[in-house]
Design a protein around this motif. Structure first.
Motif, PDB file in Angstrom:
ATOM      1  N   TRP A 168      40.268  11.509 140.137  1.00 35.68           N
ATOM      2  CA  TRP A 168      40.788  10.869 138.621  1.00 35.68           C
ATOM      3  C   TRP A 168      41.099   9.514 138.633  1.00 35.68           C
ATOM      4  O   TRP A 168      40.818   8.890 137.816  1.00 35.68           O
ATOM      5  CB  TRP A 168      42.231  11.539 138.314  1.00 35.68           C
ATOM      6  N   GLY A 198      32.213   8.015 136.139  1.00 35.52           N
ATOM      7  CA  GLY A 198      33.336   7.182 135.666  1.00 35.52           C
ATOM      8  C   GLY A 198      33.456   6.023 136.364  1.00 35.52           C
ATOM      9  O   GLY A 198      32.714   5.407 137.009  1.00 35.52           O
ATOM     10  N   THR A 210      36.611   6.441 132.704  1.00 36.03           N
ATOM     11  CA  THR A 210      37.386   7.557 133.320  1.00 36.03           C
ATOM     12  C   THR A 210      37.329   7.858 134.657  1.00 36.03           C
ATOM     13  O   THR A 210      36.768   7.004 135.481  1.00 36.03           O
ATOM     14  CB  THR A 210      36.830   8.989 132.722  1.00 36.03           C
ATOM     15  N   PRO A 248      34.378  13.026 133.777  1.00 33.49           N
ATOM     16  CA  PRO A 248      34.479  12.522 132.296  1.00 33.49           C
ATOM     17  C   PRO A 248      34.683  13.503 131.347  1.00 33.49           C
ATOM     18  O   PRO A 248      35.145  13.358 130.102  1.00 33.49           O
ATOM     19  CB  PRO A 248      33.317  11.285 132.095  1.00 33.49           C
ATOM     20  N   GLU A 268      38.410  14.090 130.795  1.00 30.95           N
ATOM     21  CA  GLU A 268      39.345  13.340 130.309  1.00 30.95           C
ATOM     22  C   GLU A 268      39.002  12.899 128.942  1.00 30.95           C
ATOM     23  O   GLU A 268      39.691  12.801 128.016  1.00 30.95           O
ATOM     24  CB  GLU A 268      39.225  12.090 131.198  1.00 30.95           C
ATOM     25  N   LEU A 269      37.439  12.789 128.668  1.00 37.04           N
ATOM     26  CA  LEU A 269      36.990  12.563 127.104  1.00 37.04           C
ATOM     27  C   LEU A 269      36.076  13.682 126.772  1.00 37.04           C
ATOM     28  O   LEU A 269      34.803  13.545 126.635  1.00 37.04           O
ATOM     29  CB  LEU A 269      36.149  11.273 127.487  1.00 37.04           C
TER      30      LEU A 269
END
Length: 301
Positions: A188, A243, A270, A274, A277-278
């Motif tokens: 992350w 990311g 990210t 990704p 997260e999105l």
């Protein structure tokens, strides 16, 4: 993960999980999608659960537990690139049997991008497009000692890991919640991670035989010896997404394909996953890629 579960006839193949959503009669069903999780000490199809849920509403969607992971067989055997590639071939063949022999749109994460790329090179007619999420093999220090169909196995390392008084305590350390959280934070690129992802990862690492595939991973059996050459040889529409945070942000060798019309490279703000997260932004980008493939357009805008 929703959907029926069935065994693949091929003994090298893994446990598939498929879901189908019905398209209106007036519209042709979209090409099926295959999702392939990454490789680590606690991997399984749970890693692509959010994508599965979203894409299953669009059309036939499948996720695979690769050999040695999730609910697939974890027996004592050699876990190498060949095994994983053959599992993908068997899974893709089954998916095509269930979908009028249409080629699949396939998405893979991290090192599994290597398996998917090689499967596409071996059988390009079975795959329509590729989506590679944070693929390995494109960093500045990527292996290039070839040949392209070889792996980076180190049998001596594997023999050491298989010594019970060495390997067993090591894997207990690797599968501990503290270690799993540590590596997920590196993925992350921050302290905050997906806690449900973490919880299931901890469970997956405690299955009987869970050490076998990860030990082959640590011994180089699952890394390609010259993936930059393999990626450069891909002629299919290929979307690379990644990311900008964490330990997986070096894709220097992707420069050789960046300007090709069949490639598109997207960087998200990210970590390495990704789509977690999105999700809406990631899915919109992937949908655009699939629509361009539907229309026969180049991916390069």
């Amino acid at each position: 993960m929703a959907g029926p579960t069935a065994d693949v006839a091929d003994p090298h193949a893994a446990n598939p999980r498929g879901a189908h959503s019905l398209a209106p009669d007036r519209e042709p069903a979209p090409n099926p999608i295959l999702l392939v999780h990454s490789i680590n000490a606690s991997a399984s199809a749970h890693e692509v659960r959010p994508l599965f849920a979203a894409l299953a509403a669009r059309g036939p969607t499948y996720a695979i537990d690769l050999p040695g992971y999730g609910h697939s067989e974890r027996s004592e055997r050699t876990y190498d690139q060949r095994l994983m590639i053959d599992a993908l071939h068997a899974m893709i063949d089954r998916i095509r049997d269930e979908n009028d022999r249409k080629p699949v749109d396939a998405l893979a994460v991290s090192i599994s991008c290597e398996f998917l790329a090689r499967a596409a090179l071996e059988a390009p007619a079975t795959i329509r497009s590729l989506a590679l999420v944070s693929p390995t093999g494109l960093a500045k220090n990527a292996f290039t000692r070839g040949p392209p169909d070889a792996d980076c196995r180190k049998p001596a390392v594997l023999r050491v890991l298989e010594v019970p008084w060495i390997g067993q305590p090591l894997f207990r350390l690797l599968r501990s919640p503290t270690s799993i959280r540590f590596f997920l934070r590196k993925t992350w690129g921050r302290k905050a991670i997906d806690e449900e992802f973490f919880r299931i990862s901890c469970l997956m690492a405690r299955f009987p035989g869970a050490h076998r595939a990860p030990f082959h991973f640590l011994s180089g059996y699952l890394f390609g010896a010259d993936m930059p050459t393999n990626y450069a040889a891909l002629g299919l529409p290929t979307w690379l997404s990644h990311g900008v945070r964490g330990d997986f942000t070096d894709f220097s060798r992707a420069a050789v394909v960046a300007d090709r019309p069949n490639w598109r490279i997207t960087a998200f703000p990210t970590g390495a996953l990704p789509y977690l997260e999105l999700p809406e932004r990631f899915l919109a980008s992937y949908q655009d890629v699939l629509e361009r493939v539907d229309d026969g357009l180049a991916l390069k805008p």
